[in-house]
Design an enzyme around this catalytic site. Structure first.
Site, PDB file in Angstrom:
ATOM      1  CB  SER A  70      94.465  74.630  69.995  1.00  0.00           C
ATOM      2  OG  SER A  70      94.345  76.024  69.784  1.00  0.00           O
ATOM      3  CG  HIS A 117      90.445  73.047  66.030  1.00  0.00           C
ATOM      4  ND1 HIS A 117      89.490  72.475  65.213  1.00  0.00           N
ATOM      5  CD2 HIS A 117      90.264  74.383  65.943  1.00  0.00           C
ATOM      6  CE1 HIS A 117      88.754  73.426  64.673  1.00  0.00           C
ATOM      7  NE2 HIS A 117      89.198  74.601  65.103  1.00  0.00           N
ATOM      8  CG  ASP A 174      86.697  71.813  67.241  1.00  0.00           C
ATOM      9  OD1 ASP A 174      87.337  70.741  67.251  1.00  0.00           O
ATOM     10  OD2 ASP A 174      86.102  72.239  66.229  1.00  0.00           O
ATOM     11  CG  ASN A 177      90.874  67.212  67.830  1.00  0.00           C
ATOM     12  OD1 ASN A 177      91.226  66.523  66.867  1.00  0.00           O
ATOM     13  ND2 ASN A 177      90.145  68.309  67.681  1.00  0.00           N
TER      14      ASN A 177
HETATM   15  C1  GAR Z   1      95.326  69.198  60.499  1.00  0.00           C
HETATM   16  O1  GAR Z   1      95.556  70.503  60.024  1.00  0.00           O
HETATM   17  C2  GAR Z   1      94.476  69.244  61.751  1.00  0.00           C
HETATM   18  O2  GAR Z   1      94.758  70.358  62.528  1.00  0.00           O
HETATM   19  C3  GAR Z   1      93.089  69.302  61.178  1.00  0.00           C
HETATM   20  O3  GAR Z   1      93.130  68.418  60.077  1.00  0.00           O
HETATM   21  C4  GAR Z   1      94.443  68.428  59.517  1.00  0.00           C
HETATM   22  C5  GAR Z   1      94.906  67.004  59.312  1.00  0.00           C
HETATM   23  O4  GAR Z   1      96.105  66.987  58.595  1.00  0.00           O
HETATM   24  N1  GAR Z   1      92.112  68.902  62.118  1.00  0.00           N
HETATM   25  C6  GAR Z   1      90.864  69.385  62.141  1.00  0.00           C
HETATM   26  O5  GAR Z   1      90.463  70.217  61.356  1.00  0.00           O
HETATM   27  C7  GAR Z   1      89.972  68.826  63.238  1.00  0.00           C
HETATM   28  N2  GAR Z   1      88.689  69.469  63.203  1.00  0.00           N
HETATM   29  P1  GAR Z   1      96.961  65.650  58.501  1.00  0.00           P
HETATM   30  O6  GAR Z   1      96.002  64.554  58.042  1.00  0.00           O
HETATM   31  O7  GAR Z   1      97.997  65.946  57.470  1.00  0.00           O
HETATM   32  O8  GAR Z   1      97.538  65.375  59.856  1.00  0.00           O
END
Ligand code: GAR
Length: 210
Positions: free
Chosen positions: A136, A109, A145, A107
């Protein structure tokens, strides 16, 4: 090549970074499928553009998390992946699903874990007056997480930052570190052992480049 299944809920910019790294040969992996819990996720378009199979599994069609995850596991398994990549998949996973892919699910985060687990991480970093924020990549365990961190990238928090400007800076780093971690896994250098992520540095390429 390593077979990946990527799970998304939204824009899919991290998916795109991994698609690009596979296409350029930077990563010796192939994305077998992209699965979204949202039919309108833009990431599905990115997958189609790249000729990757897509599936939508809406959580709204299920009464329980268990029922949803049972179906999700069956779809994931139909693509026989070596690695499951969560790339902005905004759902909490059941222990059954997590256990099934333990050590084989990553994942990303948007915080310097263990700081700011959960949502609204950029605003929380601003509100806390942090000088430094970041992202991370970690192995997924049952603790939300909370799994072993593999790699982090830091960015400065600037005084006029909004959640959006800070998120943009973090995203640039996400697109660098997530493909790199997937590359390590694809090279069989990365494993989860008990509570640790272990990177086998003896398999670094001859010239030391990553
Ligand atoms: C990213 O910023 C990722 O880190 C976050 O969602 C976004 C997805 O962006 N993930 C979380 O918050 C997980 N809890 P993307 O769809 O453009 O890759």
């Amino acid at each position: 090549p390593t077979r990946l299944v990527v799970l998304i809920s939204g824009g899919g910019s991290n998916l795109q970074a991994i698609i690009d790294a596979c296409e350029s040969g930077e990563i010796n992996a192939q994305i077998a499928a992209v699965i979204s819990n949202k039919a309108d996720a833009y990431g599905l378009e990115r997958a189609k553009q790249a000729g990757i199979a897509t599936q939508v599994l809406s959580h709204k069609d299920f009464d329980s998390r268990e029922a949803y995850d049972t179906q999700l596991m069956s779809i994931i398994d139909s693509f026989i992946p070596n690695l499951v990549v969560l790339a902005g998949f905004m759902r909490i996973l059941t222990p059954n699903l997590v256990q099934k892919y333990i050590g084989k699910m990553l994942n990303i985060h948007p915080s310097l874990l263990p700081k700011y687990q959960g949502l609204n991480t950029h605003q929380r970093a601003i509100d806390a007056n942090d000088d430094v924020h970041g992202v991370s990549v970690h192995f997924v365990t049952e603790e939300l997480d909370g799994g072993p961190v593999i790699l982090q990238a830091k960015v400065p928090v600037l005084k006029d930052d909004t959640a959006d400007t800070l998120a943009k800076r973090v995203h640039e780093q996400e697109h660098i570190i997530y493909p790199l971690v997937v590359k390590w896994f694809s090279e069989h250098r990365l494993t989860m052992e008990a509570d640790y992520a272990v990177l086998d540095e003896t398999k670094l390429p001859a010239h030391g480049a990553q």
